[in-house]
Design an enzyme around this catalytic site. Structure first.
Site, PDB file in Angstrom:
ATOM      1  N   SER A  42      48.940  37.724  42.319  1.00 57.55           N
ATOM      2  CA  SER A  42      49.219  36.394  42.254  1.00 57.55           C
ATOM      3  C   SER A  42      47.825  35.611  43.177  1.00 57.55           C
ATOM      4  O   SER A  42      47.654  34.496  42.655  1.00 57.55           O
ATOM      5  CB  SER A  42      50.357  35.895  43.069  1.00 57.55           C
ATOM      6  OG  SER A  42      51.532  35.998  42.217  1.00 57.55           O
ATOM      7  N   ASP A  57      53.566  27.530  38.390  1.00 59.97           N
ATOM      8  CA  ASP A  57      54.036  28.001  39.419  1.00 59.97           C
ATOM      9  C   ASP A  57      55.195  27.307  39.764  1.00 59.97           C
ATOM     10  O   ASP A  57      56.121  26.860  39.336  1.00 59.97           O
ATOM     11  CB  ASP A  57      52.929  28.051  40.429  1.00 59.97           C
ATOM     12  CG  ASP A  57      52.901  29.486  41.068  1.00 59.97           C
ATOM     13  OD1 ASP A  57      53.812  29.527  41.760  1.00 59.97           O
ATOM     14  OD2 ASP A  57      52.029  30.176  41.087  1.00 59.97           O
ATOM     15  N   ASN A  87      52.526  43.298  40.721  1.00 62.13           N
ATOM     16  CA  ASN A  87      52.662  44.073  42.042  1.00 62.13           C
ATOM     17  C   ASN A  87      53.445  45.294  41.976  1.00 62.13           C
ATOM     18  O   ASN A  87      54.031  45.562  42.822  1.00 62.13           O
ATOM     19  CB  ASN A  87      53.036  43.214  43.049  1.00 62.13           C
ATOM     20  CG  ASN A  87      52.012  41.906  43.411  1.00 62.13           C
ATOM     21  OD1 ASN A  87      51.101  41.955  42.948  1.00 62.13           O
ATOM     22  ND2 ASN A  87      52.558  40.854  43.781  1.00 62.13           N
ATOM     23  N   HIS A 125      54.332  29.529  47.155  1.00 63.94           N
ATOM     24  CA  HIS A 125      53.524  29.910  46.250  1.00 63.94           C
ATOM     25  C   HIS A 125      52.726  29.124  45.470  1.00 63.94           C
ATOM     26  O   HIS A 125      51.384  29.554  45.378  1.00 63.94           O
ATOM     27  CB  HIS A 125      54.391  30.949  45.303  1.00 63.94           C
ATOM     28  CG  HIS A 125      53.636  32.014  44.830  1.00 63.94           C
ATOM     29  ND1 HIS A 125      53.281  32.105  43.248  1.00 63.94           N
ATOM     30  CD2 HIS A 125      53.436  33.377  45.134  1.00 63.94           C
ATOM     31  CE1 HIS A 125      52.845  33.216  42.929  1.00 63.94           C
ATOM     32  NE2 HIS A 125      52.521  33.786  44.160  1.00 63.94           N
TER      33      HIS A 125
END
Length: 879
Positions: free
Chosen positions: A246, A39, A167, A71
Site C-alpha cells: 500500500s 482509499d 501483502n 490509510h
C-alpha cells in the site's frame, strides 16, 4: 486492505531511493497532474495536504468523506504531500500534483467491490490521469468485475491504474485483485536496501499472468498522520510509519505524475511501459517477485524508448521438456525522440533459456522496430521457474517461463464402507520439502504432483444407509512416478471413549503432525462436538518417526471438565476404543474466584504432544461459576487453559496458562485469575514472548499476568511502549508491552520502556523498564527479559486487611538467564510516595496503615546482563 504498521524509516529516504529529487531538480513535481486516491478518505486538514485536494466523493458506507482510519491520508501524502509540517523532510514524490479524494473504503478499512468500481468510474470522469489503489482482495483465474473495470477504463479512457500487489508473500500466486488485471501497473514492495519485502505478494496471478510489474519502497514509510485515525506508529508530530505494498504503490503513482507532467500526451499504457522499462533490478530476484525492478525516476525522465508488451510470459509447460521446440515472442520498441536510436539487446539472467535477436536494433525517430525473444525450453530439462529481463540499452522487459519440474499424475479414489467406489473424494496434499499445496481435480480425482515427499489427508463420505464420514490420512507419502491411491473407508475405525462419569462430549479433535527438519505440518481433521458415531479414521502407508497422531476429547460433566488425549508416534489416528477409570485421571482443583454480578466468561483448553507447542484452538465453553475441578488423562499429552472475562462493556481480561503435564492419579491445585496482576513471562515452548530473528525484533510483555504467573491481557485506557537502541529511540507504539521492528545489525545495548493504565481498581497502572544487550542472530532467539512477581495471599476480590501485617512473597520469571531482586518499594497512597522495604527470604513483610486503601509495589532486579524495574500501582486493595 493490506497494511502492517511495524517498522520505522524516513519518507525522504524512500523518495531519494527512487531518485525523485533528480526530477524535482529538473522542475518535475507533478504540477498540473491529477492523481485519484481510492482509499479510506484523505485528511485535507493536514498541513502537507491542505491545498492538494481538488475534489472528493464518498462511495463507502461511512457517513462522511473524512479519513477515520488513516490509510488514505498516509497514501495521499506519499503521492503529493508537500512536507509543510516537517519543513520539507517528509515531502511526497510529486508534491505539486493534485489529489482527487475518492473514499471507497469505510472507517474500518474495508469496502465493497461495487464502491471501488463506482469510484474508479467517477475518478476517470473527473479527469484523473492516474488512479492509485492501495487495496485489493482475493483473486481467481477468471476476470472479475474489478479487473474488467481496470482493463476497460485503461483502454477506453487512457488512465493509468497503479495498484498494490498485496501483502500475502512470500508465498507464490498471491497477487490480489484488481492488481491482477492485465492493464494494471502492479507494485510490489522493497526495503531501503532494495531487498524484496517478505510480505510483498508474488506472482504469477491465478490466471498465470506475470505480476508484479515493478517494485517501490514499502517498508518503514513515514508519511502524514491522520487527525482521526487508528493505524501506524507515531514517528514525529504529524507523521506515522507504515509498511505494505500500500505504501509502495503511491511511490509509483507519484513517479507516474512526474512523467505525465513531462509528457502530457502519454496515455496510461505508455506511462506504464516507460515506468516498467526504466527500473533498477535487484539481483537474484525473479520477475514474479519484482517485475522488471524498482522504479527509478532519474532513468525514467531521460528515457524516450519503450517496449510493448511490458512483460512476456511463455506460460507453464508440463514436464518432461527434452525435445520441446523453442518458443518465440516479439517485442516492439518505440522511439519518441527526434533522432534514430540504436539499441544493444541482451537477455539478462534466465540461464541459457532466453535469447534475443538481433543483438543490435535501430529504431527510427518517432517510429518502431521489432526484436524476437526465444525460450529454448529443451535446454532446461529439469524444469523450474526461469525469469529475467530483455535489456535494450537500459530499456527493460520482464520475461519468464514456468517449466514444471519432474511431476506425475496421481489419481485419488475413494471407497465407501460398503465397498462402493465414490463418485468424488475430497483430498489435499502438502509437499513437505517445499510447502506447496495440491488438490485433485474434482471431476477426475487426478493431482499433478512434483516428485517428492507428501502428506495426504482425505475424506470419504456416504449417505447410503445413514450418513458416514471417514477420514483416511496418508502422512508419509512418496511420489516417484504415476500412482493411484485408494482411500478405503473400510479400514477406518471409530472413536469410542467411555468416562467414569456421565459427561457430554463438547469436542473431538483428531489429526497428525509431521516434523521435517525445522518445518512442521499439522493436519486437523475434526473439531466437532456431540455424537460422533458417524466418524471413522484410518492411516495408510508406511510409518515414520516424523509423524505423531492425535486424538483429543473434551468433555463437560456439570461444572467439571474432562480432557483426554492420546498421541502416537509413526502414523495418523486409526480410531480409538478406551474405557477410562478414575485412577487414569489427574485431578486439578482450579482456585478461581466466583464471577461478579454482570460478568460472564468463557473457558477453553488445548492439548499438545508432551514437550511440544499447541495444536489448534481446542474447546471453548461458557463459564459462570467459581472454583472448578478439571480431570486430565490419556497418553503423551500436555494441556493449557485459557480464560476470557466479560462484563457489559465487553472483554475485560484474558489469561492463558503455559502447557503443563499432569500425572494420572495425582492431584494439583492451581490458583487462577487472582491478584496481584502484573508483568508475566511464563514458559513458551514454541515462539518466545519477545525474540530476535536476524535483525527483526518483536517485543511482547503481557502486563496483566495473575498471581500464578499466567500470561494476561486486558483493555487499557492509555499505553505506550518504546524501544531504544544505544539511547536512540528505535520504535514507539501505543500498545501495552508490544512492539516490533527491524533494528540495525550487530550488537548493541537496548532499553525497553512500557506503561499502561486501565479502568480497574486493581493494577490500575503498570509500567516497566528493561535493559539488555542483543546481537544479530542466526535463528529466532529469546531476548534476555525478566519480570518480578508478587504473590501475597488475598481474598477473592484482591483485598487484604488494613492495619495488619502481610508477607508478600517475591519471585522472578525469565526468558533467558536469571535475575535477583535487589530492592522493593511500597506505596500506600497510590504511588505518590514510596518507601523502601527489607527483603528477607524472598519476601517483604508489610505493615498496612489503618487508613490506607491500597498497596502499590515497585521492584528492581538484575543479573545475566539484564535489569528490570517495574511498578504496579494499586497492586492490591485494603479494607
Amino acid at each position: 486492505m493490506w497494511l502492517d504498521a511495524r517498522r520505522k524509516a524516513n519518507l525522504d529516504r524512500s523518495v531519494a531511493q527512487i531518485n525523485a529529487p533528480a526530477a524535482h531538480a529538473a522542475g518535475l513535481t507533478g504540477k498540473g497532474v491529477t492523481v485519484a486516491v481510492l482509499d479510506t478518505g484523505v485528511d485535507n486538514t493536514h498541513p502537507d495536504l491542505a491545498d492538494r485536494e481538488i475534489g472528493e466523493r464518498n462511495f463507502s458506507n461511512s457517513p462522511d468523506n473524512g479519513d477515520h482510519y488513516g490509510h488514505g491520508t498516509h497514501v495521499a501524502s506519499i503521492v503529493a504531500g508537500t512536507g509543510a509540517k516537517s519543513g520539507g523532510k517528509y515531502r511526497g514524490v510529486a508534491p505539486d500534483a493534485h489529489i482527487l479524494d475518492v473514499k471507497v473504503l469505510g472507517d474500518n478499512g474495508s469496502g465493497q467491490d461495487s464502491a471501488i468500481i463506482a469510484g474508479m468510474e467517477w475518478a476517470v470522469e473527473q479527469g484523473a490521469q492516474i488512479v492509485n489503489l492501495s487495496l485489493g482482495g482475493y483473486d481467481t483465474p477468471d476476470v472479475d468485475p474489478l479487473e474488467e473495470t481496470v482493463n476497460r477504463l485503461t483502454a477506453d479512457k487512457g488512465a493509468l491504474f497503479v495498484i498494490a500487489a498485496g501483502n500475502s508473500g512470500p508465498a507464490t500466486s498471491t497477487i490480489g485483485s484488481p492488481g491482477s488485471a492485465d492493464a494494471a501497473l502492479t507494485v510490489g514492495a522493497v526495503d531501503h536496501e532494495n531487498r524484496i519485502a517478505e510480505f510483498s505478494s508474488r506472482g504469477p496471478t491465478r490466471s498465470g499472468g506475470l505480476k508484479p510489474d515493478l517494485t517501490a519502497p514499502g517498508v518503514g514509510i513515514v508519511a502524514a498522520l491522520h487527525s482521526d485515525g487508528r493505524i501506524g506508529a507515531p514517528v514525529a508530530e504529524g507523521y506515522t510509519s507504515l509498511d505494505g505494498t500500500s505504501m509502495a504503490t503511491p511511490h509509483v503513482a507519484g513517479a507516474a505524475a512526474l512523467l505525465r507532467q513531462q509528457h502530457p500526451e502519454l496515455p496510461g499504457a505508455a506511462l506504464k511501459a516507460r515506468l516498467t522499462g526504466s527500473t533498477t533490478p535487484t539481483e537474484k530476484l525473479t520477475p514474479f517477485e519484482q517485475g522488471t525492478g524498482r522504479v527509478d525516476v532519474a532513468k525514467l525522465i531521460k528515457q524516450n524508448v519503450s517496449s510493448s508488451p511490458t512483460s512476456i510470459t511463455f506460460g507453464a509447460h508440463q514436464w518432461p521438456h527434452a525435445g520441446e521446440p523453442a518458443l518465440t515472442q516479439e517485442i516492439t520498441y518505440s522511439n519518441a525522440s527526434s533522432e534514430p536510436v540504436t539499441l544493444d539487446l541482451s537477455a539478462e539472467t534466465g540461464g541459457s533459456l532466453f535469447s534475443v535477436s538481433p543483438a543490435k536494433l535501430t529504431v527510427p525517430a518517432g517510429g518502431t522496430a521489432k526484436a524476437t525473444v526465444t525460450a529454448d525450453v529443451a535446454k532446461q530439462p529439469a524444469g523450474g521457474v526461469f525469469g529475467g529481463s530483455i535489456v535494450a540499452s537500459g530499456v527493460r522487459t520482464a520475461v519468464v517461463a514456468d517449466l514444471e519440474v519432474e511431476s506425475y499424475d496421481v489419481k485419488i479414489t475413494g471407497v465407501e464402507r460398503s465397498g462402493v467406489t465414490t463418485a468424488s473424494t475430497f483430498a489435499y496434499l502438502i509437499n513437505v520439502d517445499t510447502g506447496a499445496r495440491a488438490w485433485p481435480d474434482s471431476s477426475t480425482g487426478v493431482a499433478r504432483l512434483a516428485k517428492g515427499r507428501y502428506i495426504l489427508s482425505g475424506s470419504v463420505m456416504s449417505s447410503s444407509g445413514g450418513y458416514t464420514h471417514d477420514v483416511v490420512n496418508y502422512p508419509n507419502l512418496t511420489i516417484s512416478g504415476p500412482a493411484t491411491i485408494d482411500l478405503d473407508a473400510r479400514q477406518a475405525k471409530p472413536v469410542k471413549v467411555t468416562l467414569p462419569v456421565a459427561a457430554q462430549l463438547s469436542l473431538l479433535q483428531t489429526g497428525f503432525e509431521r516434523v521435517v527438519g525445522d518445518a512442521s505440518y499439522t493436519i486437523g481433521n475434526f473439531s466437532v462436538g456431540g455424537v460422533v458415531d458417524h466418524l471413522g479414521m484410518a492411516s495408510i502407508g508406511p510409518d515414520s518417526d516424523e509423524v505423531t497422531g492425535k486424538i483429543a476429547t473434551f468433555w463437560n460433566a456439570g461444572p467439571d471438565f474432562y480432557g483426554l488425549a492420546w498421541y502416537q508416534k509413526g502414523s495418523a489416528p486409526k480410531g480409538l476404543t478406551k474405557t477410562v477409570a478414575k485412577k487414569d485421571l489427574a485431578t486439578v482443583k482450579v482456585d478461581l474466584p466466583a464471577l461478579k454480578p454482570g460478568q460472564s466468561a468463557s473457558i477453553g483448553h488445548t492439548s499438545s504432544p508432551a514437550g511440544r507447542a499447541d495444536w489448534g484452538y481446542g474447546s471453548l465453553d461458557n463459564f459462570a461459576t467459581g472454583p472448578r475441578t478439571e480431570y486430565y488423562g490419556g497418553e503423551g499429552g500436555d494441556w493449557s487453559r485459557r480464560f476470557n472475562l466479560f462484563d457489559e462493556t465487553g472483554n475485560i481480561g484474558a489469561l492463558v496458562t503455559p502447557l503443563r503435564h499432569y500425572k494420572p492419579g495425582c492431584s494439583y491445585v492451581e490458583p487462577f485469575n487472582r491478584a496481584v496482576f502484573g508483568p508475566a513471562l511464563p514458559e513458551a515452548r514454541d515462539v518466545p514472548h519477545s525474540f530476535r530473528t536476524g535483525d527483526f525484533v518483536r517485543v511482547t510483555v503481557p502486563l496483566y499476568g495473575d498471581s500464578a504467573g499466567n500470561e494476561g491481557y486486558g483493555p487499557v485506557t492509555e499505553a505506550k511502549t518504546t524501544l531504544y537502541r544505544e539511547n536512540v529511540k528505535a520504535v514507539e507504539t501505543a500498545e501495552p508491552g508490544w512492539a516490533m521492528l527491524d533494528v540495525a545489525p550487530g550488537a548493541a545495548d537496548y532499553r525497553l520502556e512500557t506503561s499502561a493504565t486501565r479502568d480497574n481498581a486493581l493494577s490500575s497502572e503498570v509500567s516497566g523498564v528493561w535493559t539488555f544487550r542483543s546481537d544479530t542472530t542466526a535463528e529466532r532467539t529469546a531476548l534476555p527479559l525478566s519480570v518480578v512477581r508478587f504473590t501475597p495471599q488475598l481474598d477473592d476480590n484482591g483485598y487484604a486487611r488494613a492495619g495488619q501485617m502481610l508477607a508478600v512473597p517475591i519471585s522472578t520469571q525469565s526468558q533467558t538467564g536469571s535475575v535477583r531482586v535487589t530492592s522493593v518499594e511500597v506505596s500506600y497512597d497510590g504511588g505518590t510516595t514510596w518507601k523502601r522495604t527489607q527483603i528477607t527470604a524472598n519476601r517483604v513483610l508489610l505493615a498496612h496503615p489503618k487508613d490506607a486503601k491500597s498497596v502499590s509495589l515497585r521492584a528492581k532486579a538484575s543479573g545475566s546482563g539484564q535489569t528490570v524495574e517495574q511498578t504496579i500501582v494499586n497492586a492490591y486493595l485494603l479494607r
